[in-house]
Design a protein around this motif. Structure first.
Motif, short mmCIF file in Angstrom:
data_model
loop_
_atom_site.label_atom_id
_atom_site.label_comp_id
_atom_site.label_asym_id
_atom_site.label_seq_id
_atom_site.Cartn_x
_atom_site.Cartn_y
_atom_site.Cartn_z
N LEU A 1 18.45 7.60 -0.12
CA LEU A 1 18.77 6.34 0.56
C LEU A 1 20.23 5.97 0.32
CD1 LEU A 1 15.61 4.14 -0.08
CD2 LEU A 1 16.36 5.12 2.09
N GLU B 1 14.38 10.13 -4.16
CA GLU B 1 14.06 9.18 -3.09
C GLU B 1 15.09 8.06 -3.04
OE1 GLU B 1 10.35 6.86 -1.04
OE2 GLU B 1 10.09 8.65 -2.25
N LYS B 2 15.44 7.52 -4.20
CA LYS B 2 16.50 6.51 -4.22
C LYS B 2 17.85 7.14 -3.89
CE LYS B 2 15.07 2.66 -7.14
NZ LYS B 2 15.39 1.83 -8.32
N PRO C 1 13.53 1.13 -2.01
CA PRO C 1 12.67 1.94 -1.14
C PRO C 1 11.40 1.22 -0.69
CG PRO C 1 13.48 3.24 -2.98
CD PRO C 1 13.87 1.83 -3.27
N ASP C 2 10.95 0.23 -1.47
CA ASP C 2 9.75 -0.50 -1.08
C ASP C 2 10.01 -1.43 0.10
OD1 ASP C 2 11.35 -1.96 -3.02
OD2 ASP C 2 9.78 -3.49 -3.00
N ARG D 1 11.66 5.00 4.63
CA ARG D 1 11.84 6.11 3.69
C ARG D 1 12.85 7.11 4.22
NH1 ARG D 1 8.27 10.90 1.92
NH2 ARG D 1 8.50 10.90 -0.36
N SER E 1 12.55 -0.59 2.54
CA SER E 1 13.36 0.17 3.49
C SER E 1 12.55 1.31 4.09
CB SER E 1 14.59 0.78 2.79
OG SER E 1 15.32 -0.20 2.08
#
Length: 258
Positions: free
Chosen positions: A199, A195-196, A109-110, A114, A112
């Protein structure tokens, strides 16, 4: 400061952001928290930070303000709850390979964009009306471990009884038919797992929109209460669970089994 009630401020927060020297940051954050007498756990990895801290409100806020002074962490938005005692026994600040372990290297996520985040009020409205704003059926997907789900969950949520988050990708492959063509809202305690998860779900081309619940269950409780949710929310400290009012939960039979 919660002047009319308990004086111990509990915060939970995470942020996916690239950290090039996690060991150096660990030492700085540990020194600050220790000097303020805070207790809890701070996890740091190259992909970001995940923290649970407690103490008197001025001290907790001072630590957060110092962290936000670093531009990388300016957007930190801790979720807050209150208790009469500090629900941690010690302070731990650790460097880890991941701040939430998924064992899926392509999910960063850091690095990509969000995944779309759904506000609590919107999820409540969709659940009230039984569909999203385009008339598509909505499913809530619990990304937590099975024992956490037992303590409380959204009504009718999909629960694959995973025992650790690293099992989530295989569970998606085994159960994708449950999600295909629907609006999927992944959720977890405070947002980090979903969050992960969101994705990863977006990579699977399920034929419908995929969202993460902004701020997880704790933010949902804070903003709309316990609507469409049954039970309490498991938390990883000595309170063990909080109710929809974000107070330490009374006895919950599911906790006796774990």
């Amino acid at each position: 400061m919660n002047a009319s009630g308990p004086s111990i401020l509990n915060i939970s927060c995470y942020l996916f952001v690239e950290i090039n020297a996690p060991e150096a940051l660990r030492d700085v954050l540990h020194t600050r928290a220790d000097a303020l007498g805070l207790k809890g756990t701070v996890l740091i990895a190259e992909e970001g930070i995940n923290l649970f801290l407690a103490g008197p409100a001025p001290d907790v806020n001072a630590w957060v303000d110092a962290l936000r002074a670093d531009q990388r962490f300016a957007s930190l938005a801790p979720k807050e709850s209150w208790s009469t005692e500090v629900p941690f026994r010690k302070l731990l600040v650790k460097v880890k390979p991941e701040i939430i372990r998924m064992n899926h290297p392509t999910i960063r996520p850091d690095q990509s964009p969000r995944a779309p985040a759904l506000p609590a009020a919107t999820l409540k409205r969709w659940l009230d009306q039984g569909h999203d704003d385009n008339g598509r059926p909505v499913v809530t997907l619990d990304t937590r471990n099975g024992f956490e789900v037992d303590v409380g969950a959204f009504d009718g949520a999909i629960d694959w009884r995973i025992t650790k988050f690293s099992e989530f990708p295989e569970a998606v492959k085994a159960h994708r038919a449950e999600l295909e063509g629907k609006t999927v809202v992944s959720y977890c305690t405070g947002g980090i797992r979903c969050e992960k998860a969101a994705l990863y779900l977006a990579e699977q081309n399920l034929g419908g929109p995929v969202y993460q619940l902004e701020g997880g269950i704790l933010k949902y409780f804070e903003e709309v209460g316990g609507n469409h949710y049954h039970g309490d929310c498991f938390v990883f400290d000595e309170r063990r669970a909080v109710d929809p009012g974000l107070s330490p939960a009374p006895h919950n039979e599911a906790l006796d089994r774990h």
